[in-house]
Design a protein around this motif. Sequence first.
Motif, PDB file in Angstrom:
ATOM      1  N   ARG A   1       9.999   4.759  -8.132  1.00  0.00           N
ATOM      2  CA  ARG A   1       8.967   5.817  -8.555  1.00  0.00           C
ATOM      3  C   ARG A   1       7.485   5.078  -8.306  1.00  0.00           C
ATOM      4  O   ARG A   1       6.743   5.176  -9.363  1.00  0.00           O
ATOM      5  N   PRO A   2       6.752   4.694  -7.428  1.00  0.00           N
ATOM      6  CA  PRO A   2       5.494   4.235  -7.167  1.00  0.00           C
ATOM      7  C   PRO A   2       4.544   5.428  -7.262  1.00  0.00           C
ATOM      8  O   PRO A   2       3.331   5.115  -7.906  1.00  0.00           O
ATOM      9  N   LEU A   3       4.745   6.693  -6.924  1.00  0.00           N
ATOM     10  CA  LEU A   3       4.052   7.672  -7.303  1.00  0.00           C
ATOM     11  C   LEU A   3       4.821   8.836  -8.139  1.00  0.00           C
ATOM     12  O   LEU A   3       5.920   8.832  -8.308  1.00  0.00           O
TER      13      LEU A   3
ATOM     14  N   LYS B   1       0.664  -1.266  -0.019  1.00  0.00           N
ATOM     15  CA  LYS B   1      -0.081  -0.067   0.108  1.00  0.00           C
ATOM     16  C   LYS B   1       0.893   1.430  -0.130  1.00  0.00           C
ATOM     17  O   LYS B   1       1.952   1.401   0.674  1.00  0.00           O
ATOM     18  N   PHE B   2       0.272   2.129  -0.626  1.00  0.00           N
ATOM     19  CA  PHE B   2       0.987   3.568  -0.722  1.00  0.00           C
ATOM     20  C   PHE B   2       0.118   4.713  -0.508  1.00  0.00           C
ATOM     21  O   PHE B   2      -1.332   4.218  -0.390  1.00  0.00           O
ATOM     22  N   LEU B   3       0.520   5.851   0.058  1.00  0.00           N
ATOM     23  CA  LEU B   3      -0.719   6.990   0.390  1.00  0.00           C
ATOM     24  C   LEU B   3      -0.352   7.910  -0.701  1.00  0.00           C
ATOM     25  O   LEU B   3       0.609   8.425  -1.011  1.00  0.00           O
ATOM     26  N   GLY B   4      -1.443   7.997  -1.767  1.00  0.00           N
ATOM     27  CA  GLY B   4      -1.280   8.876  -2.769  1.00  0.00           C
ATOM     28  C   GLY B   4      -2.679   8.710  -3.604  1.00  0.00           C
ATOM     29  O   GLY B   4      -3.532   7.862  -3.322  1.00  0.00           O
ATOM     30  N   ASP B   5      -2.819   9.657  -4.830  1.00  0.00           N
ATOM     31  CA  ASP B   5      -3.956   9.795  -5.428  1.00  0.00           C
ATOM     32  C   ASP B   5      -4.072   8.555  -6.289  1.00  0.00           C
ATOM     33  O   ASP B   5      -5.053   7.953  -6.576  1.00  0.00           O
ATOM     34  N   SER B   6      -2.739   8.162  -7.261  1.00  0.00           N
ATOM     35  CA  SER B   6      -2.860   7.104  -8.239  1.00  0.00           C
ATOM     36  C   SER B   6      -1.464   6.564  -8.364  1.00  0.00           C
ATOM     37  O   SER B   6      -0.443   7.395  -7.907  1.00  0.00           O
ATOM     38  N   LEU B   7      -1.123   5.322  -8.635  1.00  0.00           N
ATOM     39  CA  LEU B   7       0.141   4.994  -9.098  1.00  0.00           C
ATOM     40  C   LEU B   7       0.748   5.529 -10.249  1.00  0.00           C
ATOM     41  O   LEU B   7       0.137   6.054 -11.073  1.00  0.00           O
ATOM     42  N   ASN B   8       2.103   5.777 -10.168  1.00  0.00           N
ATOM     43  CA  ASN B   8       2.733   6.216 -11.304  1.00  0.00           C
ATOM     44  C   ASN B   8       2.475   5.411 -12.545  1.00  0.00           C
ATOM     45  O   ASN B   8       2.817   3.949 -12.326  1.00  0.00           O
ATOM     46  N   CYS B   9       2.319   5.725 -13.744  1.00  0.00           N
ATOM     47  CA  CYS B   9       2.197   4.968 -14.921  1.00  0.00           C
ATOM     48  C   CYS B   9       3.047   5.125 -15.885  1.00  0.00           C
ATOM     49  O   CYS B   9       2.953   4.574 -17.091  1.00  0.00           O
ATOM     50  N   GLY B  10       4.375   5.722 -15.348  1.00  0.00           N
ATOM     51  CA  GLY B  10       5.555   5.806 -16.358  1.00  0.00           C
ATOM     52  C   GLY B  10       6.184   4.599 -16.800  1.00  0.00           C
ATOM     53  O   GLY B  10       6.176   3.476 -15.793  1.00  0.00           O
ATOM     54  N   HIS B  11       7.310   4.691 -17.370  1.00  0.00           N
ATOM     55  CA  HIS B  11       8.192   3.534 -17.605  1.00  0.00           C
ATOM     56  C   HIS B  11       8.753   3.130 -16.475  1.00  0.00           C
ATOM     57  O   HIS B  11       9.606   1.945 -16.042  1.00  0.00           O
ATOM     58  N   ASP B  12       9.049   4.007 -15.448  1.00  0.00           N
ATOM     59  CA  ASP B  12       9.900   3.951 -14.416  1.00  0.00           C
ATOM     60  C   ASP B  12       9.362   3.723 -13.233  1.00  0.00           C
ATOM     61  O   ASP B  12       9.915   3.649 -12.099  1.00  0.00           O
ATOM     62  N   PHE B  13       8.236   3.109 -13.610  1.00  0.00           N
ATOM     63  CA  PHE B  13       7.583   2.452 -11.981  1.00  0.00           C
ATOM     64  C   PHE B  13       7.790   1.182 -11.920  1.00  0.00           C
ATOM     65  O   PHE B  13       7.648   0.261 -13.035  1.00  0.00           O
ATOM     66  N   LEU B  14       8.538   0.553 -10.876  1.00  0.00           N
ATOM     67  CA  LEU B  14       8.806  -1.074 -10.722  1.00  0.00           C
ATOM     68  C   LEU B  14       8.494  -1.371  -9.440  1.00  0.00           C
ATOM     69  O   LEU B  14       8.624  -0.668  -8.414  1.00  0.00           O
ATOM     70  N   LEU B  15       7.841  -2.501  -9.256  1.00  0.00           N
ATOM     71  CA  LEU B  15       7.540  -3.236  -8.114  1.00  0.00           C
ATOM     72  C   LEU B  15       7.992  -4.616  -8.365  1.00  0.00           C
ATOM     73  O   LEU B  15       7.029  -5.420  -9.072  1.00  0.00           O
ATOM     74  N   LYS B  16       8.836  -5.198  -7.688  1.00  0.00           N
ATOM     75  CA  LYS B  16       9.471  -6.210  -8.008  1.00  0.00           C
ATOM     76  C   LYS B  16      10.221  -7.020  -6.963  1.00  0.00           C
ATOM     77  O   LYS B  16      10.684  -6.191  -6.171  1.00  0.00           O
ATOM     78  N   SER B  17      10.154  -8.182  -6.650  1.00  0.00           N
ATOM     79  CA  SER B  17      10.595  -8.972  -5.480  1.00  0.00           C
ATOM     80  C   SER B  17      10.804 -10.340  -5.648  1.00  0.00           C
ATOM     81  O   SER B  17      10.530 -11.155  -6.628  1.00  0.00           O
ATOM     82  N   ASN B  18      11.525 -10.904  -5.021  1.00  0.00           N
ATOM     83  CA  ASN B  18      12.015 -12.531  -5.015  1.00  0.00           C
ATOM     84  C   ASN B  18      11.372 -12.942  -3.620  1.00  0.00           C
ATOM     85  O   ASN B  18      11.882 -14.182  -3.312  1.00  0.00           O
TER      86      ASN B  18
END
Length: 259
Positions: A80-82, A18-35
Amino acid sequence: MLNLIRKITAHYENGDVKFLGDSLNCGHDFLLKSNSKIQDAEYILFFDSRGISKSYETSLIKRIEEYLIQNKKKYLAIVRPLELTTWSTLVNFLRLNKVSAKNIITNMGFVDFTPKKYSVIWDVLRQAESILDGGAKCQTVEVGRSLSSSGQMITLHEIIYPSEFKIAVQNSLRDFNCYVFSTPEIKKDIQIERARPNIFYSSIRLTNKFNLSLKAIELIELPEFNEQFTYDAVHYTDAGNMKIFEIFLDYFKGKNNVK
C-alpha cells in the motif's frame, strides 16, 4: 481532463523507489522493505492493504518474506504505497523504476473494481488514465448508495475500464513471471461489524474476472472466505493469512520446484 499526478520518491534501507501519486500512504499498512537493492532483487512483492491487514507480525507479506529469505532469495516488498493501490500503481511503479527482477507476486485488482464515493474514485481514475498515455478514457457509473463509516449516506460509483486498460496492464507484465492472488469471494450474509452494500460482493467477481482474463500471469485462486478468515469482508485474520500462505506455498513449490 484529469489533473496530473506527480512522481514521488520513497526511501528504504537499500535505496529508493518512485511512485506516481500525490503522496505516500501514511497508514500502518505502508511497507517498503527489502534484503537487496532494487536492481538486485529477484522478487517484487506488491500488495494493497490486505498484504498487512491488522498487523505486520501476523501478515501475509511477512510470511512470504520469511519464506523467500529461507530460500536465499532477494526481494523488495511494497505494501500500500499509495492510499489507493491499484493495477495502475503497479504499472507506474514498473515504468518509473529500473526493475530487473523476473518475478512479481501481487494481489492487485480489488481496489480497481470496488465501489467508492466519487471523491475517492477520482484518484483511481487519475492513476488508470496515466497508464493509458492520454488515449482511451475510463468511465464511471453510479451503482447505489450506502452508509459511510461516519453514518452519512453516500453515492457509490464504479469505474468502467476501456479495453486499452487491460492491454496496458498485460504489456507491463509480459517480461515477468507474475503470480496474482485472486480475491476470496464472500457471502452477503457474513456477520461483520459494518455491513457492506450488495454491489460490493459483485465487485469481487468483477475483480476475479478481470484478473482471470489477463494473459501471461499465474492466477493463484483462493476459496470463499467466512468470518474465520476475514474480519471485515476485505482484510484477513491471522487464520486467513495463514490459509492464503499455505495455498501460495503449494502452488509456488509446484511451479518452481523449490522446498
